[in-house]
Design an enzyme around this catalytic site. Structure first.
Site, PDB file in Angstrom:
ATOM      1  N   ASP A  52       0.846  -1.194   0.000  1.00 32.44           N
ATOM      2  CA  ASP A  52       0.000   0.000   0.000  1.00 32.44           C
ATOM      3  C   ASP A  52       0.880   1.242   0.000  1.00 32.44           C
ATOM      4  OD1 ASP A  52      -2.621   1.474   0.609  1.00 32.44           O
ATOM      5  OD2 ASP A  52      -1.354   2.115   2.283  1.00 32.44           O
ATOM      6  N   TYR A  57       2.383  10.099   1.057  1.00 32.64           N
ATOM      7  CA  TYR A  57       3.529   9.633   1.845  1.00 32.64           C
ATOM      8  C   TYR A  57       4.849  10.168   1.275  1.00 32.64           C
ATOM      9  CZ  TYR A  57       0.045   6.273   3.596  1.00 32.64           C
ATOM     10  OH  TYR A  57      -1.078   5.685   4.121  1.00 32.64           O
ATOM     11  N   LYS A  86      -2.723   5.738  -3.538  1.00 33.14           N
ATOM     12  CA  LYS A  86      -3.917   6.530  -3.197  1.00 33.14           C
ATOM     13  C   LYS A  86      -3.845   7.946  -3.748  1.00 33.14           C
ATOM     14  CE  LYS A  86      -3.858   4.489   1.457  1.00 33.14           C
ATOM     15  NZ  LYS A  86      -2.449   4.716   1.770  1.00 33.14           N
ATOM     16  N   HIS A 119      -7.779   8.622  -0.973  1.00 28.63           N
ATOM     17  CA  HIS A 119      -7.145   8.517   0.354  1.00 28.63           C
ATOM     18  C   HIS A 119      -8.129   8.847   1.467  1.00 28.63           C
ATOM     19  CE1 HIS A 119      -2.951   8.741   2.360  1.00 28.63           C
ATOM     20  NE2 HIS A 119      -3.852   8.458   3.269  1.00 28.63           N
TER      21      HIS A 119
HETATM   22  N1  LIG Z   1      -5.651   5.310   4.873  1.00 24.58           N
HETATM   23  C1  LIG Z   1      -5.076   5.980   5.824  1.00 24.58           C
HETATM   24  O1  LIG Z   1      -5.439   7.118   6.129  1.00 24.58           O
HETATM   25  C2  LIG Z   1      -3.949   5.353   6.569  1.00 24.58           C
HETATM   26  C3  LIG Z   1      -3.570   5.884   7.805  1.00 24.58           C
HETATM   27  C4  LIG Z   1      -2.533   5.267   8.467  1.00 24.58           C
HETATM   28  C5  LIG Z   1      -1.902   4.168   7.934  1.00 24.58           C
HETATM   29  N2  LIG Z   1      -2.282   3.688   6.711  1.00 24.58           N
HETATM   30  C6  LIG Z   1      -1.592   2.538   6.084  1.00 24.58           C
HETATM   31  O2  LIG Z   1      -1.509   1.475   6.991  1.00 24.58           O
HETATM   32  C7  LIG Z   1      -0.150   1.075   7.137  1.00 24.58           C
HETATM   33  C8  LIG Z   1       0.055   0.427   8.467  1.00 24.58           C
HETATM   34  O3  LIG Z   1      -0.255   1.298   9.549  1.00 24.58           O
HETATM   35  P1  LIG Z   1       0.545   1.252  10.895  1.00 24.58           P
HETATM   36  O4  LIG Z   1       1.892   1.838  10.714  1.00 24.58           O
HETATM   37  O5  LIG Z   1      -0.286   1.842  11.950  1.00 24.58           O
HETATM   38  O6  LIG Z   1       0.698  -0.336  11.145  1.00 24.58           O
HETATM   39  P2  LIG Z   1       0.971  -1.194  12.416  1.00 24.58           P
HETATM   40  O7  LIG Z   1       1.671  -2.412  11.913  1.00 24.58           O
HETATM   41  O8  LIG Z   1      -0.285  -1.349  13.218  1.00 24.58           O
HETATM   42  O9  LIG Z   1       1.947  -0.334  13.334  1.00 24.58           O
HETATM   43  C9  LIG Z   1       3.287  -0.127  13.027  1.00 24.58           C
HETATM   44  C10 LIG Z   1       4.036   0.031  14.343  1.00 24.58           C
HETATM   45  O10 LIG Z   1       4.019  -1.228  15.009  1.00 24.58           O
HETATM   46  C11 LIG Z   1       5.349  -1.638  15.271  1.00 24.58           C
HETATM   47  N3  LIG Z   1       5.489  -3.069  15.004  1.00 24.58           N
HETATM   48  C12 LIG Z   1       5.465  -3.690  13.794  1.00 24.58           C
HETATM   49  N4  LIG Z   1       5.641  -5.005  13.940  1.00 24.58           N
HETATM   50  C13 LIG Z   1       5.799  -5.219  15.268  1.00 24.58           C
HETATM   51  C14 LIG Z   1       6.005  -6.382  16.030  1.00 24.58           C
HETATM   52  N5  LIG Z   1       6.112  -7.582  15.463  1.00 24.58           N
HETATM   53  N6  LIG Z   1       6.094  -6.256  17.380  1.00 24.58           N
HETATM   54  C15 LIG Z   1       5.993  -5.039  17.965  1.00 24.58           C
HETATM   55  N7  LIG Z   1       5.790  -3.897  17.290  1.00 24.58           N
HETATM   56  C16 LIG Z   1       5.693  -3.991  15.948  1.00 24.58           C
HETATM   57  C17 LIG Z   1       6.232  -0.880  14.334  1.00 24.58           C
HETATM   58  O11 LIG Z   1       7.479  -0.771  14.958  1.00 24.58           O
HETATM   59  P3  LIG Z   1       8.871  -1.037  14.166  1.00 24.58           P
HETATM   60  O12 LIG Z   1       9.082   0.239  13.463  1.00 24.58           O
HETATM   61  O13 LIG Z   1       9.842  -1.263  15.276  1.00 24.58           O
HETATM   62  O14 LIG Z   1       8.739  -2.211  13.266  1.00 24.58           O
HETATM   63  C18 LIG Z   1       5.497   0.423  14.194  1.00 24.58           C
HETATM   64  O15 LIG Z   1       5.796   1.302  15.246  1.00 24.58           O
HETATM   65  C19 LIG Z   1       0.631   2.346   6.842  1.00 24.58           C
HETATM   66  O16 LIG Z   1       1.988   2.125   6.511  1.00 24.58           O
HETATM   67  C20 LIG Z   1      -0.159   2.873   5.681  1.00 24.58           C
HETATM   68  O17 LIG Z   1       0.169   2.173   4.498  1.00 24.58           O
HETATM   69  C21 LIG Z   1      -3.303   4.257   6.049  1.00 24.58           C
END
Ligand SMILES: NC(=O)c1ccc[n+]([C@@H]2O[C@H](COP(=O)([O-])OP(=O)(O)OC[C@H]3O[C@@H](n4cnc5c(N)ncnc54)[C@H](OP(=O)(O)O)[C@@H]3O)[C@@H](O)[C@H]2O)c1
Length: 312
Positions: A52, A57, A86, A119
Protein backbone atom coordinates in the site's frame (compact mmCIF):
# COMPACT_ATOMS: atom_id res chain seq x y z
CA UNK A 1 3.17 -26.48 8.42
CA UNK A 2 1.38 -26.60 5.08
CA UNK A 3 -1.69 -25.14 6.77
CA UNK A 4 0.38 -22.21 8.14
CA UNK A 5 1.81 -21.52 4.68
CA UNK A 6 -1.69 -21.52 3.19
CA UNK A 7 -2.93 -19.18 5.93
CA UNK A 8 -0.12 -16.68 5.32
CA UNK A 9 -0.91 -16.69 1.62
CA UNK A 10 -4.66 -16.17 2.14
CA UNK A 11 -6.18 -14.33 -0.83
CA UNK A 12 -9.52 -12.56 -0.93
CA UNK A 13 -11.49 -12.40 -4.21
CA UNK A 14 -12.24 -8.96 -5.67
CA UNK A 15 -15.86 -8.15 -6.49
CA UNK A 16 -15.01 -6.99 -10.04
CA UNK A 17 -13.64 -10.31 -11.30
CA UNK A 18 -10.10 -8.87 -11.46
CA UNK A 19 -8.60 -11.67 -9.42
CA UNK A 20 -7.62 -11.82 -5.77
CA UNK A 21 -5.90 -9.66 -3.20
CA UNK A 22 -3.36 -11.13 -0.75
CA UNK A 23 -4.67 -10.58 2.77
CA UNK A 24 -1.31 -9.90 4.41
CA UNK A 25 -0.14 -6.48 3.29
CA UNK A 26 2.71 -4.10 3.93
CA UNK A 27 2.07 -0.35 4.35
CA UNK A 28 4.62 2.26 3.33
CA UNK A 29 3.79 5.18 5.63
CA UNK A 30 7.46 5.56 6.60
CA UNK A 31 8.89 9.10 6.89
CA UNK A 32 12.57 8.23 6.47
CA UNK A 33 13.61 7.56 2.82
CA UNK A 34 16.35 5.01 3.47
CA UNK A 35 14.14 3.11 5.94
CA UNK A 36 11.39 3.10 3.28
CA UNK A 37 13.74 1.35 0.86
CA UNK A 38 15.10 -1.20 3.36
CA UNK A 39 11.75 -1.97 5.02
CA UNK A 40 9.99 -2.44 1.66
CA UNK A 41 12.76 -4.75 0.44
CA UNK A 42 12.69 -6.73 3.71
CA UNK A 43 8.90 -7.09 3.44
CA UNK A 44 9.14 -8.63 -0.05
CA UNK A 45 11.87 -11.01 1.12
CA UNK A 46 9.83 -11.97 4.22
CA UNK A 47 6.95 -12.99 1.93
CA UNK A 48 4.59 -10.00 1.74
CA UNK A 49 2.91 -9.73 -1.67
CA UNK A 50 0.46 -6.86 -1.10
CA UNK A 51 1.75 -3.27 -0.83
CA UNK A 52 0.00 0.00 0.00
CA UNK A 53 1.40 3.37 -1.05
CA UNK A 54 0.13 6.95 -1.30
CA UNK A 55 1.16 10.14 -3.05
CA UNK A 56 0.73 11.79 0.38
CA UNK A 57 3.53 9.63 1.84
CA UNK A 58 5.93 11.39 -0.57
CA UNK A 59 8.05 8.24 -0.91
CA UNK A 60 6.71 6.36 -3.93
CA UNK A 61 10.16 6.55 -5.61
CA UNK A 62 11.81 4.96 -2.58
CA UNK A 63 9.09 2.29 -2.41
CA UNK A 64 9.84 1.48 -6.07
CA UNK A 65 13.53 1.08 -5.22
CA UNK A 66 12.75 -1.22 -2.30
CA UNK A 67 10.31 -3.26 -4.37
CA UNK A 68 12.78 -3.70 -7.24
CA UNK A 69 15.52 -4.82 -4.86
CA UNK A 70 13.14 -7.19 -3.07
CA UNK A 71 11.68 -8.68 -6.26
CA UNK A 72 15.21 -9.41 -7.56
CA UNK A 73 16.26 -11.17 -4.35
CA UNK A 74 12.98 -13.09 -4.02
CA UNK A 75 13.21 -13.98 -7.75
CA UNK A 76 9.65 -12.87 -8.46
CA UNK A 77 8.13 -10.38 -10.90
CA UNK A 78 5.89 -7.32 -10.81
CA UNK A 79 2.87 -9.47 -11.66
CA UNK A 80 3.48 -11.52 -8.50
CA UNK A 81 2.69 -8.60 -6.22
CA UNK A 82 -0.47 -6.58 -5.62
CA UNK A 83 0.34 -2.88 -5.65
CA UNK A 84 -1.97 -0.07 -4.53
CA UNK A 85 -1.63 3.68 -4.17
CA UNK A 86 -3.92 6.53 -3.20
CA UNK A 87 -5.22 9.80 -4.61
CA UNK A 88 -4.58 12.71 -2.25
CA UNK A 89 -7.27 15.19 -1.14
CA UNK A 90 -5.87 18.06 -3.25
CA UNK A 91 -6.47 16.06 -6.45
CA UNK A 92 -10.20 15.34 -6.07
CA UNK A 93 -11.28 17.56 -8.98
CA UNK A 94 -12.09 15.17 -11.84
CA UNK A 95 -9.57 16.75 -14.22
CA UNK A 96 -6.80 16.24 -11.63
CA UNK A 97 -7.43 12.52 -11.02
CA UNK A 98 -5.71 11.03 -14.07
CA UNK A 99 -2.61 13.28 -13.86
CA UNK A 100 -2.25 12.40 -10.16
CA UNK A 101 -2.63 8.70 -10.96
CA UNK A 102 -0.07 8.89 -13.77
CA UNK A 103 2.42 10.74 -11.55
CA UNK A 104 2.11 8.03 -8.89
CA UNK A 105 2.39 5.27 -11.48
CA UNK A 106 5.56 6.81 -12.90
CA UNK A 107 7.13 7.28 -9.46
CA UNK A 108 6.33 3.66 -8.68
CA UNK A 109 7.81 2.64 -12.07
CA UNK A 110 5.03 0.26 -13.01
CA UNK A 111 2.75 -0.10 -16.05
CA UNK A 112 -0.42 -0.56 -14.01
CA UNK A 113 -1.71 -0.41 -10.45
CA UNK A 114 -3.71 -3.27 -8.97
CA UNK A 115 -5.73 -0.85 -6.87
CA UNK A 116 -6.27 2.91 -6.72
CA UNK A 117 -7.96 4.36 -3.65
CA UNK A 118 -9.19 7.81 -2.79
CA UNK A 119 -7.15 8.52 0.35
CA UNK A 120 -9.98 10.26 2.21
CA UNK A 121 -13.50 11.45 1.29
CA UNK A 122 -12.40 15.09 1.89
CA UNK A 123 -11.57 17.36 -1.07
CA UNK A 124 -8.95 19.97 -0.21
CA UNK A 125 -8.22 23.16 -2.16
CA UNK A 126 -6.50 21.95 -5.35
CA UNK A 127 -2.84 22.77 -5.88
CA UNK A 128 0.68 21.73 -5.01
CA UNK A 129 0.31 22.41 -1.27
CA UNK A 130 -0.83 19.06 0.13
CA UNK A 131 -2.11 20.54 3.40
CA UNK A 132 -3.68 23.91 2.51
CA UNK A 133 -4.50 26.00 5.58
CA UNK A 134 -5.94 29.50 6.02
CA UNK A 135 -4.36 32.19 8.23
CA UNK A 136 -6.08 30.74 11.28
CA UNK A 137 -4.69 27.27 10.64
CA UNK A 138 -7.97 25.80 9.35
CA UNK A 139 -7.91 23.31 6.47
CA UNK A 140 -9.17 24.83 3.21
CA UNK A 141 -11.69 22.43 1.71
CA UNK A 142 -12.86 22.36 -1.91
CA UNK A 143 -16.59 22.60 -1.21
CA UNK A 144 -17.76 22.37 -4.81
CA UNK A 145 -16.55 18.80 -5.30
CA UNK A 146 -18.42 15.73 -4.13
CA UNK A 147 -16.91 12.32 -3.53
CA UNK A 148 -19.08 11.03 -6.37
CA UNK A 149 -17.49 13.56 -8.78
CA UNK A 150 -14.08 12.15 -7.89
CA UNK A 151 -15.35 8.57 -8.03
CA UNK A 152 -16.65 9.07 -11.60
CA UNK A 153 -13.12 10.09 -12.68
CA UNK A 154 -11.71 7.01 -10.92
CA UNK A 155 -14.28 4.85 -12.75
CA UNK A 156 -12.96 6.26 -16.03
CA UNK A 157 -9.42 5.23 -15.07
CA UNK A 158 -10.63 1.73 -14.24
CA UNK A 159 -12.49 1.54 -17.59
CA UNK A 160 -9.24 2.06 -19.42
CA UNK A 161 -7.44 -0.67 -17.47
CA UNK A 162 -5.02 1.74 -15.83
CA UNK A 163 -5.88 0.30 -12.46
CA UNK A 164 -7.45 -3.09 -12.02
CA UNK A 165 -9.64 -2.09 -9.09
CA UNK A 166 -10.74 1.11 -7.36
CA UNK A 167 -11.75 1.80 -3.79
CA UNK A 168 -11.98 4.26 -0.93
CA UNK A 169 -10.14 4.92 2.30
CA UNK A 170 -11.02 6.54 5.62
CA UNK A 171 -14.72 6.27 4.96
CA UNK A 172 -17.59 5.35 7.26
CA UNK A 173 -20.85 3.58 6.47
CA UNK A 174 -22.77 6.88 6.23
CA UNK A 175 -20.69 8.03 3.27
CA UNK A 176 -20.02 4.60 1.81
CA UNK A 177 -23.67 3.56 1.44
CA UNK A 178 -24.80 6.40 -0.89
CA UNK A 179 -21.55 6.22 -2.88
CA UNK A 180 -22.01 2.47 -3.27
CA UNK A 181 -25.58 2.95 -4.50
CA UNK A 182 -24.60 5.63 -7.02
CA UNK A 183 -21.40 4.00 -8.27
CA UNK A 184 -21.33 2.48 -11.75
CA UNK A 185 -18.22 0.52 -10.72
CA UNK A 186 -18.67 -0.62 -7.14
CA UNK A 187 -15.76 -0.06 -4.72
CA UNK A 188 -13.63 -3.22 -4.50
CA UNK A 189 -11.72 -2.29 -1.34
CA UNK A 190 -12.30 -0.03 1.67
CA UNK A 191 -9.22 0.87 3.71
CA UNK A 192 -9.92 1.90 7.30
CA UNK A 193 -8.29 1.72 10.72
CA UNK A 194 -9.15 -1.60 12.35
CA UNK A 195 -7.76 -3.71 15.21
CA UNK A 196 -9.23 -5.44 18.28
CA UNK A 197 -10.00 -2.02 19.84
CA UNK A 198 -11.74 -0.84 16.63
CA UNK A 199 -13.25 -3.93 14.97
CA UNK A 200 -15.59 -1.95 12.67
CA UNK A 201 -17.95 -4.92 12.72
CA UNK A 202 -20.91 -3.17 11.09
CA UNK A 203 -18.74 -1.86 8.26
CA UNK A 204 -17.15 -5.31 7.83
CA UNK A 205 -20.60 -6.94 7.55
CA UNK A 206 -21.70 -4.37 4.96
CA UNK A 207 -18.52 -5.03 2.98
CA UNK A 208 -18.71 -8.82 3.20
CA UNK A 209 -22.31 -8.82 1.95
CA UNK A 210 -21.16 -6.95 -1.18
CA UNK A 211 -17.84 -8.69 -1.74
CA UNK A 212 -15.90 -5.53 -0.77
CA UNK A 213 -12.53 -6.21 0.87
CA UNK A 214 -12.07 -4.39 4.18
CA UNK A 215 -8.37 -3.51 4.29
CA UNK A 216 -7.42 -2.86 7.93
CA UNK A 217 -4.73 -0.29 8.64
CA UNK A 218 -2.96 -0.08 12.01
CA UNK A 219 -3.79 -3.75 12.75
CA UNK A 220 -1.33 -3.53 15.66
CA UNK A 221 -2.96 -0.32 16.89
CA UNK A 222 0.04 1.42 15.29
CA UNK A 223 2.20 -0.22 17.98
CA UNK A 224 0.97 2.41 20.46
CA UNK A 225 1.45 1.45 24.11
CA UNK A 226 -0.69 1.15 26.08
CA UNK A 227 -2.85 -0.25 23.32
CA UNK A 228 -4.21 -3.53 21.95
CA UNK A 229 -0.68 -4.96 21.53
CA UNK A 230 -0.50 -5.01 25.35
CA UNK A 231 -4.12 -6.01 26.01
CA UNK A 232 -4.32 -8.79 28.65
CA UNK A 233 -6.42 -10.98 26.32
CA UNK A 234 -3.89 -10.63 23.49
CA UNK A 235 -0.98 -11.33 25.86
CA UNK A 236 -2.72 -14.41 27.31
CA UNK A 237 -3.60 -15.82 23.88
CA UNK A 238 -0.05 -15.19 22.65
CA UNK A 239 1.39 -17.10 25.59
CA UNK A 240 -1.07 -19.96 25.13
CA UNK A 241 -0.53 -20.44 21.39
CA UNK A 242 3.23 -19.78 21.44
CA UNK A 243 3.10 -16.72 19.18
CA UNK A 244 3.93 -13.05 19.73
CA UNK A 245 1.18 -10.47 20.43
CA UNK A 246 1.74 -8.98 16.96
CA UNK A 247 1.32 -12.38 15.29
CA UNK A 248 -1.88 -13.01 17.24
CA UNK A 249 -3.40 -9.66 16.17
CA UNK A 250 -2.50 -10.12 12.51
CA UNK A 251 -3.84 -13.70 12.52
CA UNK A 252 -7.11 -12.46 14.06
CA UNK A 253 -7.44 -9.86 11.30
CA UNK A 254 -6.94 -12.42 8.52
CA UNK A 255 -9.18 -14.97 10.23
CA UNK A 256 -12.12 -12.53 10.43
CA UNK A 257 -11.93 -12.04 6.68
CA UNK A 258 -10.14 -8.70 6.39
CA UNK A 259 -6.98 -7.86 4.50
CA UNK A 260 -4.45 -5.85 6.50
CA UNK A 261 -1.55 -3.42 6.30
CA UNK A 262 1.22 -3.67 8.82
CA UNK A 263 4.39 -1.60 8.77
CA UNK A 264 7.32 -3.43 10.33
CA UNK A 265 10.48 -1.39 9.81
CA UNK A 266 13.05 -4.00 10.81
CA UNK A 267 13.85 -7.28 9.09
CA UNK A 268 13.06 -9.16 12.32
CA UNK A 269 9.59 -7.59 12.59
CA UNK A 270 8.92 -8.24 8.88
CA UNK A 271 9.65 -11.95 9.34
CA UNK A 272 7.69 -12.10 12.59
CA UNK A 273 4.66 -10.38 11.06
CA UNK A 274 4.59 -12.72 8.08
CA UNK A 275 4.89 -15.91 10.14
CA UNK A 276 1.36 -16.01 11.42
CA UNK A 277 -0.75 -19.09 12.09
CA UNK A 278 -4.48 -19.68 12.34
CA UNK A 279 -5.79 -19.18 15.88
CA UNK A 280 -7.79 -21.85 17.72
CA UNK A 281 -11.51 -20.96 17.73
CA UNK A 282 -11.59 -20.21 21.48
CA UNK A 283 -8.71 -17.74 21.15
CA UNK A 284 -10.39 -16.09 18.16
CA UNK A 285 -13.63 -15.77 20.15
CA UNK A 286 -11.84 -14.29 23.17
CA UNK A 287 -10.33 -11.54 21.02
CA UNK A 288 -13.76 -10.85 19.50
CA UNK A 289 -14.97 -10.39 23.08
CA UNK A 290 -12.57 -7.52 23.88
CA UNK A 291 -14.71 -4.50 24.80
CA UNK A 292 -12.14 -1.66 24.86
CA UNK A 293 -12.70 0.83 22.03
CA UNK A 294 -10.06 3.23 20.75
CA UNK A 295 -9.36 5.04 17.48
CA UNK A 296 -5.74 6.04 16.99
CA UNK A 297 -5.92 8.02 13.73
CA UNK A 298 -8.13 11.09 13.35
CA UNK A 299 -7.85 11.37 9.55
CA UNK A 300 -11.38 10.00 9.17
CA UNK A 301 -12.80 13.10 10.89
CA UNK A 302 -11.07 15.91 8.98
CA UNK A 303 -9.06 14.46 6.09
CA UNK A 304 -5.85 15.65 7.76
CA UNK A 305 -3.59 12.67 8.41
CA UNK A 306 -2.13 11.77 11.74
CA UNK A 307 -2.04 9.24 14.53
CA UNK A 308 -2.65 10.62 18.01
CA UNK A 309 0.66 11.29 19.77
CA UNK A 310 2.17 8.32 21.55
CA UNK A 311 2.21 8.24 25.33
CA UNK A 312 -0.85 10.43 25.50
N1 LIG B 1 -5.65 5.31 4.87
C1 LIG B 1 -5.08 5.98 5.82
O1 LIG B 1 -5.44 7.12 6.13
C2 LIG B 1 -3.95 5.35 6.57
C3 LIG B 1 -3.57 5.88 7.81
C4 LIG B 1 -2.53 5.27 8.47
C5 LIG B 1 -1.90 4.17 7.93
N2 LIG B 1 -2.28 3.69 6.71
C6 LIG B 1 -1.59 2.54 6.08
O2 LIG B 1 -1.51 1.48 6.99
C7 LIG B 1 -0.15 1.07 7.14
C8 LIG B 1 0.05 0.43 8.47
O3 LIG B 1 -0.26 1.30 9.55
P1 LIG B 1 0.55 1.25 10.90
O4 LIG B 1 1.89 1.84 10.71
O5 LIG B 1 -0.29 1.84 11.95
O6 LIG B 1 0.70 -0.34 11.14
P2 LIG B 1 0.97 -1.19 12.42
O7 LIG B 1 1.67 -2.41 11.91
O8 LIG B 1 -0.29 -1.35 13.22
O9 LIG B 1 1.95 -0.33 13.33
C9 LIG B 1 3.29 -0.13 13.03
C10 LIG B 1 4.04 0.03 14.34
O10 LIG B 1 4.02 -1.23 15.01
C11 LIG B 1 5.35 -1.64 15.27
N3 LIG B 1 5.49 -3.07 15.00
C12 LIG B 1 5.47 -3.69 13.79
N4 LIG B 1 5.64 -5.01 13.94
C13 LIG B 1 5.80 -5.22 15.27
C14 LIG B 1 6.01 -6.38 16.03
N5 LIG B 1 6.11 -7.58 15.46
N6 LIG B 1 6.09 -6.26 17.38
C15 LIG B 1 5.99 -5.04 17.96
N7 LIG B 1 5.79 -3.90 17.29
C16 LIG B 1 5.69 -3.99 15.95
C17 LIG B 1 6.23 -0.88 14.33
O11 LIG B 1 7.48 -0.77 14.96
P3 LIG B 1 8.87 -1.04 14.17
O12 LIG B 1 9.08 0.24 13.46
O13 LIG B 1 9.84 -1.26 15.28
O14 LIG B 1 8.74 -2.21 13.27
C18 LIG B 1 5.50 0.42 14.19
O15 LIG B 1 5.80 1.30 15.25
C19 LIG B 1 0.63 2.35 6.84
O16 LIG B 1 1.99 2.13 6.51
C20 LIG B 1 -0.16 2.87 5.68
O17 LIG B 1 0.17 2.17 4.50
C21 LIG B 1 -3.30 4.26 6.05
Amino acid sequence: MLEDADFRLTKIPLNNGAGHMPALGFGTLIPDPSTTISATKDAVIAGFRQFDCAERYRNEREVAQGLQAGLAIAAIERKDIFLATKLWNTNHRPERVEPAFEASRERLQVDYLDLYLSHTPFAFQPGDEQDPHDQDGNVIYDRGITLLDTWRAMENLADRGKCRAIGLSDIGLEELQPLYEAARIKPAVIQVESHPYLPETELLEFCKARGIVLLAFAPLGHGIRPGPIEDPVILAVAKRVGKTPAQVMLAWAVQRGTALLTTPKSKAHAQENFEISRLPQDAFDEINGIQTRERYNTVVKTGSPGFIPRGR
